[in-house]
Design an enzyme around this catalytic site. Sequence first.
Site, PDB file in Angstrom:
ATOM      1  N   CYS A  86     -13.889 -15.249   1.285  1.00 29.89           N
ATOM      2  CA  CYS A  86     -14.725 -16.297   0.688  1.00 29.89           C
ATOM      3  C   CYS A  86     -15.968 -16.552   1.536  1.00 29.89           C
ATOM      4  O   CYS A  86     -16.090 -17.581   2.210  1.00 29.89           O
ATOM      5  CB  CYS A  86     -13.909 -17.571   0.497  1.00 29.89           C
ATOM      6  SG  CYS A  86     -12.756 -17.362  -0.842  1.00 29.89           S
ATOM      7  N   GLU A  87     -16.830 -15.601   1.558  1.00 34.79           N
ATOM      8  CA  GLU A  87     -18.108 -15.661   2.262  1.00 34.79           C
ATOM      9  C   GLU A  87     -19.092 -14.812   1.473  1.00 34.79           C
ATOM     10  O   GLU A  87     -18.758 -13.681   1.088  1.00 34.79           O
ATOM     11  CB  GLU A  87     -18.007 -15.040   3.671  1.00 34.79           C
ATOM     12  CG  GLU A  87     -17.217 -15.796   4.674  1.00 34.79           C
ATOM     13  CD  GLU A  87     -17.917 -17.033   5.215  1.00 34.79           C
ATOM     14  OE1 GLU A  87     -19.148 -17.159   5.068  1.00 34.79           O
ATOM     15  OE2 GLU A  87     -17.210 -17.885   5.764  1.00 34.79           O
TER      16      GLU A  87
END
Length: 425
Positions: free
Chosen positions: A346-347
């Site tokens: 989640c980046e």
Amino acid sequence: MKYFKYKGKNLFCEKKRVLDICKNIETPFYLYSYNSIVNNFSKLKKALKGINAIIAFSVKANSNLSILKTLAKCGAGADIVSMGELKKALEAGIPNNKIVYSGVGKSKEEMAFALENKIEQFNVESLEELYTLSSIAKKKNNLAKIALRINPDIIAGGHPKISTGKKTDKFGISINDAHKIYDLAKNLKNIKVVGVDIHIGSQILKILPFKRAFKKVLSFSNDLEKKGHNIKNIDIGGGIGVNYSNDKDIDSFLYEYVDLIKNTFIKSNKTIILEPGRYLLANCGILVTKVLFKKYSENKNFLILDAGMNNLMRPALYDAKHIIKPLIKEVQTNDCLDYEVVGPICETADILSKESHLAKNISQGDYLFIDKVGAYGSAMSSCYNSKDLASEILVKDEKFYEIKKRIKTEDLTKFESIAPWLRKN
Ligand SMILES: Cc1ncc(COP(=O)(O)O)c(C=O)c1O
């Protein structure tokens, strides 16, 4: 000789079909070719024939014990940057008289351990470090053999984040300051000056920065000798680049680099210490991964893999470009799309390749591999997002062995505990 190549539609590592390994090992996993490591090492060793050299593998590039053991058997030394790396190098059988210790931040405990193990050379990076080392050596009634790492103020390296030899970088000591510190070191108890050291950066594919750096270090070493210092070793660091963009052989650069070493240092009669990392390992490893999903959005085709920046940091950290290919070659290669290949983390930065040309009909569950990740791949990986750490496999001919097991979240939560006040419901 290519150690990863397609035979028919299938990718092979040496004599082993990679798809067969996927039947036993969960993706993502790192896969290394044993013979490619031996081949890279012997190519460099052979080229260096005629000069007294130590090839001290930069352990930070890949610290797996089996990889270190492979290099130890070839005759490698080690360039280490922590007590952990030193322990692993010794465990792999790398002799202490071929070990040099680099890095700006060695702790007292680390220095003491390296002293006990009588390593060949501490590459000292500041005056405070030198004083600290001297006092530890004194307490232990030991002798610390040192070189100062000089900062030659040279711009080199494939990316600003891997340049280490500019005066604004945290590494090394300016030549002016180094003169004073060497003179001071001479009179410090339990310190023995044995060499000089530089390392100007990584992924360097131009000869000029090396030429300038080697010239500076040799002239500095000569000046030190004139002042009565006994310089036995010249440590020229690592930095030899590799060709990430295609499979074209760039051995000619290696030979140009070695010729430069010979031309510069042969008359000096010193032991030349090299600290290659990337050159020895990069093309010896791939990261095998699987397609989780495909998604079309904002005019982009996204390919979402089970490998991400947690497994391979280089694209996010250094804008590194690695080629991504299918494990089973598509027959109709002309029916392709440009994909942005991303990981599950989640980046937004979790992009493995901004543009990969891959088959249109690629689908969920298909295997892909990321090429040339044997150096600074697994070694830089993390459990970010509480993801497992990928396993590592070594292939030799038709054999394969899991040289590092997958480390799962459950393995790591063993080291965590719930604070007492949180235990009551
Ligand atoms: C001191 C030192 N030596 C050697 C290396 C290895 O460099 P490379 O992998 O580019 O050969 C590094 C990596 O940056 C380093 O910091």
